[in-house]
Design a protein around this motif. Structure first.
Motif, PDB file in Angstrom:
ATOM      1  N   ALA A 163     -11.346   8.627  58.121  1.00 55.61           N
ATOM      2  CA  ALA A 163     -10.302   7.603  57.966  1.00 55.61           C
ATOM      3  C   ALA A 163      -8.917   8.205  57.742  1.00 55.61           C
ATOM      4  O   ALA A 163      -7.913   7.657  58.211  1.00 55.61           O
ATOM      5  N   SER A 164      -8.850   9.350  57.037  1.00 61.29           N
ATOM      6  CA  SER A 164      -7.539   9.970  56.786  1.00 61.29           C
ATOM      7  C   SER A 164      -6.994  10.587  58.075  1.00 61.29           C
ATOM      8  O   SER A 164      -5.851  10.321  58.469  1.00 61.29           O
TER       9      SER A 164
ATOM     10  N   PRO B 143     -14.416  22.291  53.657  1.00 59.70           N
ATOM     11  CA  PRO B 143     -15.704  22.534  54.320  1.00 59.70           C
ATOM     12  C   PRO B 143     -16.288  23.882  53.924  1.00 59.70           C
ATOM     13  O   PRO B 143     -15.539  24.810  53.625  1.00 59.70           O
TER      14      PRO B 143
ATOM     15  N   THR C 188     -12.480  14.116  61.262  1.00 55.61           N
ATOM     16  CA  THR C 188     -11.961  12.969  62.022  1.00 55.61           C
ATOM     17  C   THR C 188     -12.349  11.666  61.310  1.00 55.61           C
ATOM     18  O   THR C 188     -12.792  10.719  61.943  1.00 55.61           O
TER      19      THR C 188
ATOM     20  N   ALA D 266      -1.935   4.785  54.814  1.00 51.85           N
ATOM     21  CA  ALA D 266      -1.844   3.335  54.627  1.00 51.85           C
ATOM     22  C   ALA D 266      -3.228   2.843  54.267  1.00 51.85           C
ATOM     23  O   ALA D 266      -4.204   3.582  54.398  1.00 51.85           O
TER      24      ALA D 266
ATOM     25  N   LYS E 236     -21.501   5.007  59.179  1.00 54.73           N
ATOM     26  CA  LYS E 236     -20.342   5.628  58.535  1.00 54.73           C
ATOM     27  C   LYS E 236     -19.234   4.584  58.553  1.00 54.73           C
ATOM     28  O   LYS E 236     -19.351   3.555  59.216  1.00 54.73           O
ATOM     29  N   ARG E 237     -18.137   4.903  57.913  1.00 56.99           N
ATOM     30  CA  ARG E 237     -17.033   3.954  57.843  1.00 56.99           C
ATOM     31  C   ARG E 237     -16.506   3.631  59.261  1.00 56.99           C
ATOM     32  O   ARG E 237     -16.207   4.550  60.029  1.00 56.99           O
TER      33      ARG E 237
ATOM     34  N   GLY F 270     -12.207  15.072  53.722  1.00 57.87           N
ATOM     35  CA  GLY F 270     -12.672  14.102  52.727  1.00 57.87           C
ATOM     36  C   GLY F 270     -12.774  14.619  51.311  1.00 57.87           C
ATOM     37  O   GLY F 270     -12.071  15.558  50.921  1.00 57.87           O
TER      38      GLY F 270
ATOM     39  N   ARG G 240     -16.819  16.736  64.102  1.00 56.90           N
ATOM     40  CA  ARG G 240     -18.252  16.988  63.954  1.00 56.90           C
ATOM     41  C   ARG G 240     -19.045  15.784  64.456  1.00 56.90           C
ATOM     42  O   ARG G 240     -20.064  15.919  65.121  1.00 56.90           O
ATOM     43  N   THR G 241     -18.547  14.581  64.131  1.00 55.03           N
ATOM     44  CA  THR G 241     -19.235  13.350  64.537  1.00 55.03           C
ATOM     45  C   THR G 241     -18.199  12.345  65.040  1.00 55.03           C
ATOM     46  O   THR G 241     -17.141  12.185  64.416  1.00 55.03           O
TER      47      THR G 241
ATOM     48  N   ASP H 270      -6.281   0.333  55.165  1.00 55.20           N
ATOM     49  CA  ASP H 270      -6.675  -0.512  56.293  1.00 55.20           C
ATOM     50  C   ASP H 270      -7.325  -1.815  55.819  1.00 55.20           C
ATOM     51  O   ASP H 270      -7.868  -2.564  56.615  1.00 55.20           O
TER      52      ASP H 270
ATOM     53  N   TRP I  21     -21.030  10.316  53.717  1.00 55.98           N
ATOM     54  CA  TRP I  21     -20.687  10.607  52.326  1.00 55.98           C
ATOM     55  C   TRP I  21     -21.179   9.527  51.370  1.00 55.98           C
ATOM     56  O   TRP I  21     -21.098   9.673  50.161  1.00 55.98           O
TER      57      TRP I  21
HETATM   58  P1  NAP Z   1     -14.178  11.346  55.356  1.00 56.99           P
HETATM   59  O1  NAP Z   1     -14.227   9.973  55.842  1.00 56.99           O
HETATM   60  O2  NAP Z   1     -15.242  11.845  54.457  1.00 56.99           O
HETATM   61  O3  NAP Z   1     -14.054  12.255  56.639  1.00 56.99           O
HETATM   62  C1  NAP Z   1     -14.192  13.629  56.551  1.00 56.99           C
HETATM   63  C2  NAP Z   1     -14.225  14.187  57.955  1.00 56.99           C
HETATM   64  O4  NAP Z   1     -14.380  15.582  57.849  1.00 56.99           O
HETATM   65  C3  NAP Z   1     -15.401  13.676  58.781  1.00 56.99           C
HETATM   66  O5  NAP Z   1     -15.003  13.554  60.097  1.00 56.99           O
HETATM   67  C4  NAP Z   1     -16.426  14.779  58.598  1.00 56.99           C
HETATM   68  O6  NAP Z   1     -17.339  14.870  59.659  1.00 56.99           O
HETATM   69  C5  NAP Z   1     -15.525  15.981  58.596  1.00 56.99           C
HETATM   70  N1  NAP Z   1     -16.116  17.121  57.923  1.00 56.99           N
HETATM   71  C6  NAP Z   1     -16.533  17.191  56.637  1.00 56.99           C
HETATM   72  N2  NAP Z   1     -17.034  18.401  56.390  1.00 56.99           N
HETATM   73  C7  NAP Z   1     -16.928  19.116  57.546  1.00 56.99           C
HETATM   74  C8  NAP Z   1     -17.291  20.419  57.931  1.00 56.99           C
HETATM   75  N3  NAP Z   1     -17.879  21.246  57.075  1.00 56.99           N
HETATM   76  N4  NAP Z   1     -17.036  20.789  59.197  1.00 56.99           N
HETATM   77  C9  NAP Z   1     -16.461  19.934  60.056  1.00 56.99           C
HETATM   78  N5  NAP Z   1     -16.090  18.688  59.768  1.00 56.99           N
HETATM   79  C10 NAP Z   1     -16.336  18.292  58.512  1.00 56.99           C
HETATM   80  O7  NAP Z   1     -12.793  11.673  54.589  1.00 56.99           O
HETATM   81  P2  NAP Z   1     -11.408  10.912  54.695  1.00 56.99           P
HETATM   82  O8  NAP Z   1     -11.039  10.721  56.108  1.00 56.99           O
HETATM   83  O9  NAP Z   1     -10.443  11.597  53.825  1.00 56.99           O
HETATM   84  O10 NAP Z   1     -11.748   9.501  54.115  1.00 56.99           O
HETATM   85  C11 NAP Z   1     -12.499   9.389  52.907  1.00 56.99           C
HETATM   86  C12 NAP Z   1     -12.581   7.970  52.503  1.00 56.99           C
HETATM   87  O11 NAP Z   1     -11.322   7.601  51.973  1.00 56.99           O
HETATM   88  C13 NAP Z   1     -12.837   6.980  53.614  1.00 56.99           C
HETATM   89  O12 NAP Z   1     -14.166   6.846  53.985  1.00 56.99           O
HETATM   90  C14 NAP Z   1     -12.283   5.725  53.007  1.00 56.99           C
HETATM   91  O13 NAP Z   1     -13.199   5.129  52.129  1.00 56.99           O
HETATM   92  C15 NAP Z   1     -11.094   6.251  52.238  1.00 56.99           C
HETATM   93  N6  NAP Z   1      -9.889   6.111  53.051  1.00 56.99           N
HETATM   94  C16 NAP Z   1      -9.472   4.856  53.264  1.00 56.99           C
HETATM   95  C17 NAP Z   1      -8.372   4.649  54.034  1.00 56.99           C
HETATM   96  C18 NAP Z   1      -7.932   3.241  54.244  1.00 56.99           C
HETATM   97  O14 NAP Z   1      -7.124   2.986  55.083  1.00 56.99           O
HETATM   98  N7  NAP Z   1      -8.435   2.282  53.459  1.00 56.99           N
HETATM   99  C19 NAP Z   1      -7.688   5.706  54.611  1.00 56.99           C
HETATM  100  C20 NAP Z   1      -8.131   6.983  54.362  1.00 56.99           C
HETATM  101  C21 NAP Z   1      -9.247   7.182  53.580  1.00 56.99           C
HETATM  102  P3  NAP Z   1     -18.731  14.051  59.608  1.00 56.99           P
HETATM  103  O15 NAP Z   1     -18.394  12.643  59.967  1.00 56.99           O
HETATM  104  O16 NAP Z   1     -19.584  14.715  60.590  1.00 56.99           O
HETATM  105  O17 NAP Z   1     -19.245  14.189  58.206  1.00 56.99           O
END
Ligand code: NAP
Length: 495
Positions: free
Chosen positions: A176-177, A140, A174, A49, A283-284, A333, A197-198, A51, A445
């Motif tokens: 947004a997804s 990763p 952990t 969804a 971060k977000r 991500g 991780r964080t 946010d 990121w």
């Molecule tokens: P993300 O925010 O980049 O989160 C990736 C997660 O994976 C983080 O917790 C990160 O930890 C972890 N990670 C990455 N590399 C890793 C590794 N090598 N080992 C362990 N953990 C690792 O990705 P996402 O959740 O897909 O979201 C991406 C973006 O999409 C969001 O920031 C947002 O802009 C958008 N989004 C928006 C919505 C919405 O509702 N509008 C929903 C989903 C996504 P670290 O924090 O330590 O890096």
């Protein structure tokens, strides 16, 4: 003027609509997938969804009064985009299954040649790269990742044929997804090991369907929906203020978040592990009223030990433990710093965009790059928002590029190129505005490896709107075709 748009998400569809409305009829939208939708086509994970409230996460000219809830689920957003494309008759401009591999500029003829994976090539006087920042899933870098013998997939390519019921599942990431899909799958799986991780900062998100009365109010009472959009705009701008001013507004927001998190996280061990150790907003900020509760379920384990490698049985953590699982889901991500790469983009003199961006992506207002005439980027460098609607940003960029195309036409030129000094100055100014903001206070990121913030806009939505509202022709040089220049007794290229 022929215009090729790469990507049929919100940016690509919005561009086709704007250009059609202003008399540019030769618009082709090349889309790698089998249909339009972009990120909202790919991200179908349970609970997907937005946010950002739908009254703001929608085109200003295609407002809806029938949103079912504050923040729409993925299928509702995708349906909206399809409907808008169809209403404005631009769905027929979309060429699906057309993955662009290269765009190259011809100095003499002043045209772009765009090649697709199937070997076809097309020409256009202008290109719009609308591939976005969140289109390439990132896995990763963990030793032995491929050695895992069970099932695995990325959240942005969810495997709906795989039945998670009764399975032992590891989720990596952990963000947004993950925060959206973890509560959804936790009730189905036998055991969920969540590798963090964080920790993150959280704010509540109640997202129940609008009651009938509220829906009727939006439908029947004029201006209510408009007022709602206006209110959401202000609310999101306030969120940006908390990130821009971490020691004042940011502290208040962190307190609000901490109270919410403290209330949700009753288990002291889980609370200790989940608590963020960085400045609010760096971060977000995540919106969920379900995720933190889910962490305290009996069948969920929050693992904060670092993963050192992947074994056939599952992730192995630094304490030497192998977490045996049937399935690994990567919520890790996207390759956000890659933008449109691995696509090859070559501009004036055959110079590549990859070289131009070797030190980190940069573009004037996130849209134009010197040496790449009549190339426009949507959701480009420094145009992501932590508090705002990307659709709003896209609309400003689209209006701006439309003005650029009109300027080319009215000048009788072949193309337009942003002046290098203009781009350098605007980039310097954008980067300087990050000083003292929360975005610079941790790794995320939003930043590249050198620490430069390449993803985000440093200010408010309203500032971006003000800067992109009217194109300043003096910031650009015009290009004329060789034969035109020869006729005028001038050298080919820029004048
Ligand atoms: P993300 O925010 O980049 O989160 C990736 C997660 O994976 C983080 O917790 C990160 O930890 C972890 N990670 C990455 N590399 C890793 C590794 N090598 N080992 C362990 N953990 C690792 O990705 P996402 O959740 O897909 O979201 C991406 C973006 O999409 C969001 O920031 C947002 O802009 C958008 N989004 C928006 C919505 C919405 O509702 N509008 C929903 C989903 C996504 P670290 O924090 O330590 O890096």
């Amino acid at each position: 003027m022929r215009v090729i748009v790469v990507g049929a998400g919100f940016g690509g569809i919005g561009t086709a609509i704007e250009l059609h409305r202003h008399g540019f009829t030769e618009v082709t939208v090349l889309e790698a997938a089998s249909g339009l939708g972009g990120t909202w086509r790919y991200n179908t994970y349970p609970g997907a969804a937005c946010d950002v409230p739908s009254h703001l996460y929608s085109f200003s000219y295609a407002q809806r009064r029938n949103w079912t809830r504050l923040c729409s689920p993925q299928d509702e957003i995708l349906r909206y985009l399809r409907e808008v494309a169809s209403d404005y008759q631009v769905d027929r401009c979309v060429l699906p299954n057309s993955k662009v591999v290269s765009c190259s500029w011809d100095d003499r003829r002043c045209v772009w040649t765009v090649r697709t994976e199937d070997g076809a090539s097309r020409e256009a006087e202008a290109i719009v790269l609308a591939t976005g920042q969140l289109n390439q899933p990132a896995l990763p870098r963990i030793e032995g990742l491929d050695s895992f013998a069970g099932h695995s997939f990325h959240s942005a390519r969810w495997d709906h044929d795989y039945d998670l019921r009764g399975k032992r599942v590891a989720v990596l990431g952990t963000g947004a997804s993950a925060v959206q899909f973890v509560p959804e799958i936790a009730t189905r799986v036998q055991r969920l090991s969540l590798f963090q991780r964080t920790g993150n900062w959280f704010l509540p998100r109640g997202n129940r369907a609008y009651p009938k009365l509220v829906r009727a109010l939006f439908q029947r009472v004029p201006r209510v929906q408009q007022l709602r959009r206006g209110f959401m705009f202000k609310y999101m701008e306030a969120l940006t203020a908390t990130i821009r001013h971490p020691s004042t507004y940011g502290r208040l927001a962190a307190l609000r978040s901490a109270l919410f998190m403290r209330w949700q996280l009753r288990d002291p061990e889980v609370r200790r592990k989940a608590w963020p150790g960085y400045t609010f907003g760096c971060k977000r900020v995540l919106f969920s009223s379900a995720y933190l509760r889910t962490l305290q379920r009996d069948n969920v384990a929050l693992v904060t030990d670092r993963i050192v490698r992947m074994d056939p049985a599952g992730p192995v953590t630094e304490d030497g433990r192998t977490h045996e699982v049937d399935c690994v889901i990567y919520g890790t991500g996207f390759k956000t710093n890659d933008f449109m790469f691995p696509m090859e983009v070559t501009g004036v003199g055959g110079h590549s965009l990859r070289e131009a961006w070797a030190g980190g992506a940069h573009a004037h207002l996130g849209i134009t790059v010197p040496g790449f005439p009549s190339m426009f980027i949507l959701y480009g460098p420094n145009t992501n928002t932590s508090g705002g609607s990307i659709i709003f940003f896209l609309e400003q960029q689209i209006g701006y590029l439309r003005q650029a195309l009109q300027h080319i036409q009215s000048s009788g030129a072949a193309a337009l190129d942003v002046r290098a000094d203009v781009e350098t100055a605007s980039d310097r100014e954008v980067q300087s505005r990050f000083e003292g903001t929360a975005w610079t206070m941790c790794d995320s990121w939003y930043r590249n490896q050198a620490g430069r913030v390449v993803a985000n806009w440093p200010g408010y939505m309203s500032e971006y709107r003000d800067r992109t509202r009217t194109l300043d022709p003096t910031e650009f040089q015009l290009y004329y075709r060789a034969e035109e220049s020869e006729r005028q007794g001038e050298p080919a290229g820029a004048v």
